[in-house]
Scaffold this motif. Structure first.
Motif, mmCIF file in Angstrom:
data_model
loop_
_atom_site.group_PDB
_atom_site.id
_atom_site.type_symbol
_atom_site.label_atom_id
_atom_site.label_comp_id
_atom_site.label_asym_id
_atom_site.label_seq_id
_atom_site.Cartn_x
_atom_site.Cartn_y
_atom_site.Cartn_z
ATOM 1 N N ASP A 154 11.604 0.469 4.926
ATOM 2 C CA ASP A 154 10.885 -0.643 5.559
ATOM 3 C C ASP A 154 9.462 -0.744 5.031
ATOM 4 N N LEU A 155 8.778 0.394 4.868
ATOM 5 C CA LEU A 155 7.425 0.370 4.344
ATOM 6 C C LEU A 155 7.396 -0.144 2.912
ATOM 7 N N ASP A 156 8.345 0.297 2.111
ATOM 8 C CA ASP A 156 8.404 -0.150 0.717
ATOM 9 C C ASP A 156 8.599 -1.658 0.651
ATOM 10 N N ARG A 157 9.468 -2.157 1.497
ATOM 11 C CA ARG A 157 9.753 -3.596 1.496
ATOM 12 C C ARG A 157 8.536 -4.403 1.933
ATOM 13 N N VAL A 158 7.922 -4.001 3.037
ATOM 14 C CA VAL A 158 6.790 -4.753 3.575
ATOM 15 C C VAL A 158 5.607 -4.719 2.615
ATOM 16 N N LEU A 159 5.283 -3.533 2.098
ATOM 17 C CA LEU A 159 4.125 -3.402 1.232
ATOM 18 C C LEU A 159 4.307 -4.111 -0.106
ATOM 19 N N ALA A 160 5.540 -4.148 -0.589
ATOM 20 C CA ALA A 160 5.779 -4.729 -1.909
ATOM 21 C C ALA A 160 6.123 -6.207 -1.869
ATOM 22 N N GLU A 161 6.669 -6.679 -0.748
ATOM 23 C CA GLU A 161 7.234 -8.023 -0.745
ATOM 24 C C GLU A 161 6.578 -8.985 0.231
ATOM 25 N N SER A 162 5.791 -8.482 1.184
ATOM 26 C CA SER A 162 5.211 -9.381 2.183
ATOM 27 C C SER A 162 4.247 -10.362 1.527
ATOM 28 N N PRO A 163 4.372 -11.659 1.827
ATOM 29 C CA PRO A 163 3.434 -12.656 1.272
ATOM 30 C C PRO A 163 1.991 -12.397 1.705
ATOM 31 N N SER A 164 1.811 -11.707 2.842
ATOM 32 C CA SER A 164 0.456 -11.421 3.322
ATOM 33 C C SER A 164 -0.271 -10.433 2.426
ATOM 34 N N LEU A 165 0.477 -9.652 1.647
ATOM 35 C CA LEU A 165 -0.112 -8.571 0.865
ATOM 36 C C LEU A 165 -0.112 -8.883 -0.628
ATOM 37 N N ALA A 166 -0.327 -10.131 -0.938
ATOM 38 C CA ALA A 166 -0.305 -10.532 -2.347
ATOM 39 C C ALA A 166 -1.431 -9.889 -3.147
ATOM 40 N N PHE A 167 -2.533 -9.545 -2.494
ATOM 41 C CA PHE A 167 -3.678 -8.956 -3.192
ATOM 42 C C PHE A 167 -3.668 -7.435 -3.182
ATOM 43 N N LEU A 168 -2.625 -6.836 -2.618
ATOM 44 C CA LEU A 168 -2.543 -5.378 -2.556
ATOM 45 C C LEU A 168 -2.332 -4.807 -3.957
ATOM 46 N N HIS A 169 -3.225 -3.917 -4.390
ATOM 47 C CA HIS A 169 -3.066 -3.339 -5.715
ATOM 48 C C HIS A 169 -3.233 -1.823 -5.731
ATOM 49 N N HIS A 170 -3.237 -1.195 -4.543
ATOM 50 C CA HIS A 170 -3.430 0.252 -4.512
ATOM 51 C C HIS A 170 -2.798 0.808 -3.234
ATOM 52 N N VAL A 171 -1.684 1.524 -3.372
ATOM 53 C CA VAL A 171 -1.061 2.245 -2.264
ATOM 54 C C VAL A 171 -1.060 3.723 -2.646
ATOM 55 N N ALA A 172 -1.747 4.535 -1.836
ATOM 56 C CA ALA A 172 -1.949 5.933 -2.220
ATOM 57 C C ALA A 172 -1.467 6.873 -1.128
ATOM 58 N N PHE A 173 -0.936 8.017 -1.560
ATOM 59 C CA PHE A 173 -0.672 9.142 -0.670
ATOM 60 C C PHE A 173 -1.758 10.175 -0.917
ATOM 61 N N GLU A 174 -2.435 10.543 0.148
ATOM 62 C CA GLU A 174 -3.548 11.494 0.066
ATOM 63 C C GLU A 174 -3.121 12.778 0.771
ATOM 64 N N PHE A 175 -3.099 13.897 0.046
ATOM 65 C CA PHE A 175 -2.647 15.165 0.602
ATOM 66 C C PHE A 175 -3.810 16.140 0.727
ATOM 67 N N ASP A 176 -3.761 16.974 1.779
ATOM 68 C CA ASP A 176 -4.770 18.014 1.934
ATOM 69 C C ASP A 176 -4.697 19.021 0.790
ATOM 70 N N TYR A 177 -3.489 19.319 0.359
ATOM 71 C CA TYR A 177 -3.318 20.193 -0.805
ATOM 72 C C TYR A 177 -2.027 19.826 -1.526
ATOM 73 N N ARG A 178 -2.002 20.094 -2.827
ATOM 74 C CA ARG A 178 -0.864 19.735 -3.677
ATOM 75 C C ARG A 178 -0.432 20.921 -4.519
ATOM 76 N N ASN A 179 0.853 20.979 -4.758
ATOM 77 C CA ASN A 179 1.391 21.883 -5.776
ATOM 78 C C ASN A 179 1.378 21.152 -7.112
ATOM 79 N N PRO A 180 1.437 21.883 -8.206
ATOM 80 C CA PRO A 180 1.542 21.195 -9.507
ATOM 81 C C PRO A 180 2.699 20.206 -9.503
#
Length: 408
Positions: free
Chosen positions: A356-382
């Motif tokens: 549902d998130l993928d569909r809304v963020l990628a296809e919603s007409p309201s989000l035509a100017f969206l150009h940055h969707v990020a996942f921010e983690f406290d820590y990452r593995n390689p």
């Protein structure tokens, strides 16, 4: 030589004349000042202020920038120091009060927060920019009759930070905000009131914060003080907001939905943390529509959803999907960030809602100017060995196709 004062929790001291010539210091002034800025120990700062004349200003800046007052005697000593060493006044930028004592309850007029305005007004060269109050029972209507008039004269205070502060009623909070009319930043974390007011009185004591640009609120249910702030205050200049809010099903007194309408024309940056009172249960559709209709947020450009608190096995993100799909058309939103502890946490938490998130963020007409969707983690593995990170990205094929998805 100037008189040395005991610092204690006040973080204050006087400085003696220096004898070491500046020419003996082989380092650039900028480097020396950077090093002094990193010192967080009062005794060490006192020592650096005794090295040479060129170290005095930076040492004083760090010694006196924040004045911490925890006992009534601290305020008395602070006032005495200002009288004997007025040259420290320009260095004072913040007054931090943390008086968790019976005196504030048994003898309110003797509390630090009760005597602070009069004490500061005796030293007009002290112009703090920030007032922080922690663990305090704040009862302005029980102090001196001239208390609010004195508080209103502290026009240099542009930031107010409140942590675990209790008022007699919301009316006390309202008159404090009215007195500090120059506020540009407000943090209200876990506020409470001893007595609740009827809805008609809450509406009558609503206030304007015309200069406020930054707001941070955090509250767990019941959220009466924060709800009053969000529902009955006006923020015509609010630019940046951080909202951490606990919801309990359908509650007509909760003010989150009203807040979006009041700030929609100016708010550009929003960080949002939402939790539910009843773990595991879904929010009713009516509650979602009342609390998450952000269609008036026409200036919103950056949205950060902080999910690091979320530990439910099957959390409910229907409110987020609904809110994103009901943004104004067209929306100015160009950045959406999801904060998680790590990739495994994100994958498990979003499990049922990734499609549902993928569909809304990628296809919603309201989000035509969206150009940055990020996942921010406290820590990452390689990335080459983090299989959950790769699996998480695979859950968002439409966003990957638009080349807007990234991990930070």
């Amino acid at each position: 030589m100037e008189q040395q004062q005991e610092g204690g929790s006040l973080g204050i001291s006087a400085v003696s004349n220096m004898s070491t010539p500046d020419s003996m210091i082989p380092f650039p002034t900028e480097l020396i000042e950077t090093i002094i800025d990193l010192v967080d120990d009062e005794q060490t700062l006192q020592a650096t202020s005794l090295v040479c004349k060129s170290w005095v200003a930076r040492s004083r800046f760090n010694l006196f920038r924040v004045v911490e007052l925890c006992l009534p005697t601290h305020l008395d000593r602070f006032s005495s120091l200002l009288a004997s060493s007025p040259h420290i006044a320009p260095h004072i930028k913040e007054i931090a009060i943390s008086e968790n004592s019976l005196l504030a309850l048994l003898r309110p007029t003797m509390a630090i927060v009760a005597r602070l305005p009069h004490s500061l007004l005796r030293h007009p060269h002290v112009k703090p920019r920030r007032l922080s109050v922690h663990h305090q029972l704040w009862l302005p209507t029980r102090y001196h009759p001239e208390y609010l008039a004195g508080l209103s004269q502290l026009s240099s205070i542009s930031s107010l930070d409140l942590y675990d502060v209790t008022f007699a009623t919301v009316a006390d909070f309202s008159i404090i905000l009215r007195a500090l009319r120059c506020l540009r930043s407000l943090s209200a974390i876990h506020l409470d009131a001893q007595r609740q007011l009827p809805p008609e009185e809450l509406a009558a004591i609503g206030t304007d914060l015309p200069l406020l640009t930054h707001l941070r609120v955090m509250s767990q249910y019941p959220t009466s003080v924060i709800d009053w702030l969000l529902r009955y205050s006006r923020f015509p200049a609010l630019y940046d907001a951080e909202v951490s809010y606990e919801i309990s099903g359908i509650d007509p007194s909760q003010g989150l939905g009203t807040f979006w309408t009041a700030t929609g024309s100016t708010m550009e940056n929003l960080s949002l943390t939402i939790s539910k009172r009843a773990s595991g249960s879904s929010l009713p559709d009516q509650a979602i529509e009342e609390l998450f209709d952000m269609s008036q947020c026409k200036a919103l450009r950056a949205l950060r959803v902080d999910c690091r608190h979320e530990r439910e096995v099957t959390p409910d993100w229907a409110w987020l999907v609904w809110s994103l799909s009901h943004l104004p058309r067209p929306s100015a939103l160009h950045t959406v960030t999801f904060a998680f502890q790590h990739s495994s946490h994100a994958l498990a938490t979003l499990h049922q809602f990734t499609a549902d998130l993928d569909r809304v963020l990628a296809e919603s007409p309201s989000l035509a100017f969206l150009h940055h969707v990020a996942f921010e983690f406290d820590y990452r593995n390689p990335s080459e060995i983090d299989q959950d990170e790769a699996a998480l990205l695979a859950k968002f094929p439409a966003l990957q196709e638009r080349a807007v998805l990234r991990i930070e």
